[in-house]
Scaffold this motif. Sequence first.
Motif, PDB file in Angstrom:
ATOM      1  N   GLY A  91       0.806  -1.223   0.000  1.00  0.00           N
ATOM      2  CA  GLY A  91       0.000   0.000   0.000  1.00  0.00           C
ATOM      3  C   GLY A  91       0.835   1.268   0.000  1.00  0.00           C
ATOM      4  O   GLY A  91       0.340   2.352   0.306  1.00  0.00           O
ATOM      5  N   LEU A  92       2.135   1.138  -0.326  1.00  0.00           N
ATOM      6  CA  LEU A  92       3.016   2.309  -0.299  1.00  0.00           C
ATOM      7  C   LEU A  92       3.151   2.930  -1.682  1.00  0.00           C
ATOM      8  O   LEU A  92       3.488   2.243  -2.643  1.00  0.00           O
ATOM      9  CB  LEU A  92       4.404   1.918   0.219  1.00  0.00           C
ATOM     10  CG  LEU A  92       4.441   1.364   1.641  1.00  0.00           C
ATOM     11  CD1 LEU A  92       5.819   0.831   1.968  1.00  0.00           C
ATOM     12  CD2 LEU A  92       4.046   2.444   2.644  1.00  0.00           C
ATOM     13  N   MET A  93       2.896   4.231  -1.757  1.00  0.00           N
ATOM     14  CA  MET A  93       2.994   4.932  -3.037  1.00  0.00           C
ATOM     15  C   MET A  93       4.029   6.051  -2.933  1.00  0.00           C
ATOM     16  O   MET A  93       4.285   6.560  -1.845  1.00  0.00           O
ATOM     17  CB  MET A  93       1.642   5.554  -3.411  1.00  0.00           C
ATOM     18  CG  MET A  93       0.515   4.555  -3.601  1.00  0.00           C
ATOM     19  SD  MET A  93       0.866   3.274  -4.812  1.00  0.00           S
ATOM     20  CE  MET A  93       0.937   4.260  -6.296  1.00  0.00           C
ATOM     21  N   GLY A  94       4.573   6.414  -4.089  1.00  0.00           N
ATOM     22  CA  GLY A  94       5.502   7.553  -4.151  1.00  0.00           C
ATOM     23  C   GLY A  94       6.700   7.356  -3.246  1.00  0.00           C
ATOM     24  O   GLY A  94       7.262   6.263  -3.163  1.00  0.00           O
ATOM     25  N   LYS A  95       7.067   8.429  -2.538  1.00  0.00           N
ATOM     26  CA  LYS A  95       8.255   8.399  -1.692  1.00  0.00           C
ATOM     27  C   LYS A  95       8.142   7.373  -0.564  1.00  0.00           C
ATOM     28  O   LYS A  95       9.144   6.837  -0.108  1.00  0.00           O
ATOM     29  CB  LYS A  95       8.483   9.787  -1.068  1.00  0.00           C
ATOM     30  CG  LYS A  95       9.237  10.736  -1.979  1.00  0.00           C
ATOM     31  CD  LYS A  95       9.377  12.078  -1.313  1.00  0.00           C
ATOM     32  CE  LYS A  95      10.811  12.395  -0.959  1.00  0.00           C
ATOM     33  NZ  LYS A  95      10.945  13.711  -0.304  1.00  0.00           N
ATOM     34  N   ASP A  96       6.913   7.123  -0.106  1.00  0.00           N
ATOM     35  CA  ASP A  96       6.730   6.159   0.989  1.00  0.00           C
ATOM     36  C   ASP A  96       7.313   4.793   0.643  1.00  0.00           C
ATOM     37  O   ASP A  96       7.862   4.110   1.495  1.00  0.00           O
ATOM     38  CB  ASP A  96       5.237   6.000   1.313  1.00  0.00           C
ATOM     39  CG  ASP A  96       4.688   7.216   2.037  1.00  0.00           C
ATOM     40  OD1 ASP A  96       5.502   8.045   2.505  1.00  0.00           O
ATOM     41  OD2 ASP A  96       3.455   7.346   2.118  1.00  0.00           O
ATOM     42  N   ALA A  97       7.172   4.387  -0.635  1.00  0.00           N
ATOM     43  CA  ALA A  97       7.682   3.076  -1.057  1.00  0.00           C
ATOM     44  C   ALA A  97       9.208   3.041  -0.968  1.00  0.00           C
ATOM     45  O   ALA A  97       9.797   2.005  -0.668  1.00  0.00           O
ATOM     46  CB  ALA A  97       7.228   2.765  -2.474  1.00  0.00           C
ATOM     47  N   TYR A  98       9.850   4.172  -1.214  1.00  0.00           N
ATOM     48  CA  TYR A  98      11.307   4.210  -1.160  1.00  0.00           C
ATOM     49  C   TYR A  98      11.843   4.301   0.255  1.00  0.00           C
ATOM     50  O   TYR A  98      12.947   3.862   0.532  1.00  0.00           O
ATOM     51  CB  TYR A  98      11.849   5.419  -1.936  1.00  0.00           C
ATOM     52  CG  TYR A  98      11.547   5.371  -3.403  1.00  0.00           C
ATOM     53  CD1 TYR A  98      11.981   4.302  -4.169  1.00  0.00           C
ATOM     54  CD2 TYR A  98      10.834   6.394  -4.017  1.00  0.00           C
ATOM     55  CE1 TYR A  98      11.705   4.243  -5.514  1.00  0.00           C
ATOM     56  CE2 TYR A  98      10.554   6.355  -5.370  1.00  0.00           C
ATOM     57  CZ  TYR A  98      10.992   5.272  -6.115  1.00  0.00           C
ATOM     58  OH  TYR A  98      10.717   5.219  -7.431  1.00  0.00           O
ATOM     59  N   TYR A  99      11.093   4.950   1.138  1.00  0.00           N
ATOM     60  CA  TYR A  99      11.649   5.264   2.449  1.00  0.00           C
ATOM     61  C   TYR A  99      11.154   4.387   3.596  1.00  0.00           C
ATOM     62  O   TYR A  99      11.798   4.300   4.627  1.00  0.00           O
ATOM     63  CB  TYR A  99      11.419   6.740   2.788  1.00  0.00           C
ATOM     64  CG  TYR A  99      12.373   7.634   2.039  1.00  0.00           C
ATOM     65  CD1 TYR A  99      13.634   7.923   2.570  1.00  0.00           C
ATOM     66  CD2 TYR A  99      12.058   8.134   0.781  1.00  0.00           C
ATOM     67  CE1 TYR A  99      14.529   8.716   1.880  1.00  0.00           C
ATOM     68  CE2 TYR A  99      12.954   8.923   0.073  1.00  0.00           C
ATOM     69  CZ  TYR A  99      14.186   9.210   0.627  1.00  0.00           C
ATOM     70  OH  TYR A  99      15.084   9.971  -0.057  1.00  0.00           O
TER      71      TYR A  99
END
Length: 364
Positions: A332-340
């Motif tokens: 459920g992680l999108m954008g920067k959240d998926a990277y961090y």
Amino acid sequence: MKNLLPNYIVTTFLHNGKRYTQRRIILASVLLLFSGLVYLIYHVTFNIGIWYGNPYVGTWCRYEKVPKFAVKHEPDEITVVTSLFDLGLVKKGNGLLDYHSPFKYKQWVRPFSKLTNPVVVFVEDDETAQYVKKVRSCIPTTHTKIIKVKRKDLWAFSLFRQIKDIYSQSVYPKHYPYTTSAEFSCLTHAKYEFLLNVTQENYFKTPYFAWVDVTAFRKLDESGTGIFKLIPPSKFDREKVGFTQVGPHDPHLDLDFVMMYRAVWVSGSMVLGTNSTIKRFVQVYKKSVESLLDKGLANTDEHIIYAMYTQKMKQPDRVKIHAYRCHQGQLGLMGKDAYYYCLLYLCKYTWENIHGGVASKIGL
Ligand SMILES: *[C@@H]1O[C@H](CO)[C@@H](O)[C@H](O)[C@H]1NC(C)=O
Ligand SMILES: *[C@@H]1O[C@H](CO)[C@@H](O)[C@H](O)[C@H]1NC(C)=O
């Protein structure tokens, strides 16, 4: 309409062509100014978060019981370590209005009220300690330890002068706040000092320890969350330290490049390990910070870790890193959240997966 407005306005609007345009321009400018002002007020209060006092903290346990399975000691229990320090307004970017306020940081802490791991929080003053206590008030008191520290007693803040001198050189690149705020950098180094302290004291007698940034659950503050817990991903390698991978790692990069520009390999938002891996990791981390400072190089923890694993700083006995990587949309992680935040949400997911049947009943 004609009855509502004073007569002279109606006549000016309807008959006097010249006054009509002038008034329209004035009206348009007033409107523009007004909407600009409204936006500014909105931005300052909601995005930056300049408010008086503390954010509202809901006491969810008045309506909902803490389930026993959520607070019981798991065989692979993690002590979560974090800190809440007041750095004042933190400039986050080049924009005129790119700031975060202490109030905003306090808002982001709120999901810790649903986290059932044992948590150690380092703070500087009683007021913050009280706030953290309130946030954790629905979790049994045996699951929270608040430790008050002074900056002058910390290794990380003893580096303040040296870091500040480096950042004040006009040739040193300015990345807000990474290479502009010496305090911010010191606080990122303090993370490892706090984590080491907790692994050595082992206040909750757990086999695993994790640093988690106090801002790491901000997504959950915005979306709302049920009770949750972090446990290590299945097959977590006890001989390695776990991080989230942000970007590739090139071991041949120059230290100058790594430290002065934004080369990010792993995210500093979460560090997971055992007492022995963390001890070894932090010992090398501290030495690396100091030797880089002696070379006139400073930045935040993410840069230090990148540098630690380049050929230039290679140590024979260094702890291996397991860098977890999520693709867009995973967990459920999108954008920067998926990277961090990959590892963080993987740990949350691992627990939810085990307690899947019960978890769905309490609306996780
Ligand atoms: C951990 O921190 C506390 C509070 O500052 C201190 O009293 C204690 O001695 C520290 N423990 C270790 C092992 O450094
Ligand atoms: C780690 O913890 C275990 C017990 O949980 C202990 O026997 C060991 O000495 C500790 N190691 C270090 C490096 O502190």
